[in-house]
Each structure stands twice: as C-alpha cells, then as structure tokens.
Design an enzyme around this catalytic site. Structure first.
Site, mmCIF file in Angstrom:
data_model
loop_
_atom_site.group_PDB
_atom_site.id
_atom_site.type_symbol
_atom_site.label_atom_id
_atom_site.label_comp_id
_atom_site.label_asym_id
_atom_site.label_seq_id
_atom_site.Cartn_x
_atom_site.Cartn_y
_atom_site.Cartn_z
ATOM 1 N N CYS A 7 0.843 -1.204 0.000
ATOM 2 C CA CYS A 7 0.000 0.000 0.000
ATOM 3 C C CYS A 7 0.876 1.250 0.000
ATOM 4 C CB CYS A 7 -0.937 0.016 1.203
ATOM 5 S SG CYS A 7 -2.383 -1.058 1.024
ATOM 6 N N ASP A 30 10.529 -6.393 -8.853
ATOM 7 C CA ASP A 30 10.824 -7.032 -7.568
ATOM 8 C C ASP A 30 12.230 -6.628 -7.131
ATOM 9 O OD1 ASP A 30 9.590 -9.774 -5.986
ATOM 10 O OD2 ASP A 30 11.673 -9.202 -5.599
ATOM 11 N N HIS A 46 -6.294 -2.545 -0.996
ATOM 12 C CA HIS A 46 -5.665 -3.565 -0.162
ATOM 13 C C HIS A 46 -6.529 -4.823 -0.112
ATOM 14 C CE1 HIS A 46 -3.061 -5.261 2.910
ATOM 15 N NE2 HIS A 46 -4.175 -5.765 3.428
ATOM 16 N N ASN A 86 1.691 -16.325 -4.242
ATOM 17 C CA ASN A 86 1.861 -17.112 -3.022
ATOM 18 C C ASN A 86 0.819 -16.662 -2.022
ATOM 19 O OD1 ASN A 86 4.222 -18.532 -3.902
ATOM 20 N ND2 ASN A 86 5.414 -16.674 -3.570
ATOM 21 N N GLY A 92 4.884 -19.425 1.304
ATOM 22 C CA GLY A 92 5.980 -18.475 1.419
ATOM 23 C C GLY A 92 5.593 -17.031 1.165
ATOM 24 N N THR A 94 5.278 -13.430 1.866
ATOM 25 C CA THR A 94 5.972 -12.578 2.840
ATOM 26 C C THR A 94 5.349 -11.196 2.959
ATOM 27 O OG1 THR A 94 7.560 -11.875 1.156
ATOM 28 C CG2 THR A 94 8.184 -13.766 2.540
ATOM 29 N N HIS A 97 -0.272 -8.432 1.001
ATOM 30 C CA HIS A 97 -1.074 -7.619 0.066
ATOM 31 C C HIS A 97 -1.018 -8.402 -1.230
ATOM 32 C CE1 HIS A 97 -2.161 -3.434 -1.686
ATOM 33 N NE2 HIS A 97 -2.090 -4.263 -2.733
ATOM 34 N N HIS A 99 -0.457 -10.063 -4.566
ATOM 35 C CA HIS A 99 0.475 -9.699 -5.636
ATOM 36 C C HIS A 99 0.724 -10.917 -6.512
ATOM 37 C CE1 HIS A 99 2.817 -10.899 -2.086
ATOM 38 N NE2 HIS A 99 3.701 -11.407 -2.918
ATOM 39 N N HIS A 101 3.506 -12.418 -9.173
ATOM 40 C CA HIS A 101 4.853 -12.339 -9.721
ATOM 41 C C HIS A 101 4.778 -12.646 -11.219
ATOM 42 C CE1 HIS A 101 6.960 -12.826 -5.691
ATOM 43 N NE2 HIS A 101 5.772 -13.327 -5.398
HETATM 44 P P1 AMP Z 1 5.982 -13.154 -1.691
HETATM 45 O O1 AMP Z 1 7.171 -13.804 -1.024
HETATM 46 O O2 AMP Z 1 5.294 -14.002 -2.680
HETATM 47 O O3 AMP Z 1 5.054 -12.550 -0.668
HETATM 48 O O4 AMP Z 1 6.585 -11.957 -2.542
HETATM 49 C C1 AMP Z 1 6.988 -10.747 -1.993
HETATM 50 C C2 AMP Z 1 7.994 -10.171 -2.930
HETATM 51 O O5 AMP Z 1 8.150 -8.793 -2.631
HETATM 52 C C3 AMP Z 1 9.390 -10.790 -2.828
HETATM 53 O O6 AMP Z 1 9.755 -11.374 -4.089
HETATM 54 C C4 AMP Z 1 10.288 -9.607 -2.470
HETATM 55 O O7 AMP Z 1 11.538 -9.653 -3.097
HETATM 56 C C5 AMP Z 1 9.455 -8.427 -2.917
HETATM 57 N N1 AMP Z 1 9.708 -7.180 -2.229
HETATM 58 C C6 AMP Z 1 9.782 -6.972 -0.889
HETATM 59 N N2 AMP Z 1 9.983 -5.661 -0.628
HETATM 60 C C7 AMP Z 1 10.022 -5.033 -1.830
HETATM 61 C C8 AMP Z 1 10.210 -3.670 -2.227
HETATM 62 N N3 AMP Z 1 10.392 -2.683 -1.336
HETATM 63 N N4 AMP Z 1 10.205 -3.393 -3.549
HETATM 64 C C9 AMP Z 1 10.042 -4.377 -4.467
HETATM 65 N N5 AMP Z 1 9.844 -5.664 -4.146
HETATM 66 C C10 AMP Z 1 9.855 -5.995 -2.850
HETATM 67 ZN ZN ZN Z 2 -1.812 -3.262 1.259
#
Ligand code: AMP
Ligand code: ZN
Length: 116
Positions: A7, A30, A46, A86, A92, A94, A97, A99, A101
C-alpha cells in the site's frame, strides 16, 4: 491499509521501479529478482491475498491479468512467462497484500520446492 508495504509503494511513500500503472493496478520491479524479468502486479486496493478474493472484489484479478498481458506484449516476452501468487505461510507469502509475480527471461523448471 496504513501499515502495509505494498500500500505504501502504491501511494508513493516507498520508492519502486514502476513498470505499469492504471486506475486499479500498479506494477513494479521485484527488489530481489529470481529471474531476468521479475515484476510484481498488485491491486491498488488492499486485499491481503488470494484467499481474500470474493465475488465482490474478483474483478480486480481480471484487470491484473489484463495488465500482465499488456506488459508481456510490450516487453516481447514471446517465448513465455510465468505468473505466480503465493498465499499464506506454506506458500511463502511474505507481504500480505495480494500480488502476482511475473517471471520471464529464462527456461523454468517446475517444482513446488523451487518455483523457477
Ligand atoms: P511473496 O514472497 O510471494 O510474498 O513476494 C513478496 C515479494 O516482494 C518478494 O519477491 C520480495 O523480493 C518483494 N519485495 C519486498 N519488498 C520489496 C520492495 N520494497 N520493492 C520491491 N519488491 C519488494
Ligand atoms: Zn496493502
């Protein structure tokens, strides 16, 4: 959501390398790419993850995939690409929000242990 990394990226409060934006969707590179092309497509609203898709908000998924197809065409990803989301701890996820890939630029294997 005030305490959400993506966000904050959508709001421009945290910098990102933008690759696409429209009224509903934002996409950026990424920060830790695992393929030569590794972009993240997120809804501007969100939604915490794929488990929170419902009839009320599902339209955004089509908008995101439309954006992905547009970027893939513009970047000539003609030999293929992969879209991954994911959801939850086992997968996995992390950042809570939603997203997607977009991965491309290499021949990818297929396993649940290693997505690319
Ligand atoms: P996931 O693990 O599927 O939740 O993907 C989260 C992704 O966000 C990971 O591939 C991280 O490398 C990426 N990520 C985390 N922080 C940032 C950021 N500030 N800018 C761009 N990508 C990010
Ligand atoms: Zn969000």
């Amino acid at each position: 959501m005030s305490d959400c990394l993506f966000c904050k990226i959508v709001a421009g409060e945290i910098p990102s390398a933008k690759v696409y934006e429209d009224e509903f969707v934002y996409a950026f590179k990424d920060i830790s790419p695992i393929a030569p092309v590794h972009y993240l497509f997120v809804p501007k609203q969100h939604i915490s993850g794929a488990s929170e898709i419902s009839p009320e908000n599902a339209e955004i998924v089509g908008k995101i995939f439309t954006a992905i197809a547009k970027v893939a065409a513009e970047e000539h990803l003609d030999s293929g690409f992969r879209v991954v989301t994911n959801c939850g701890e086992d997968a996995g996820q992390t950042v809570p929000h939603l997203h997607f890939h977009l991965l491309a630029g290499k021949t990818m294997g297929w396993s649940v242990e290693q997505g690319v």
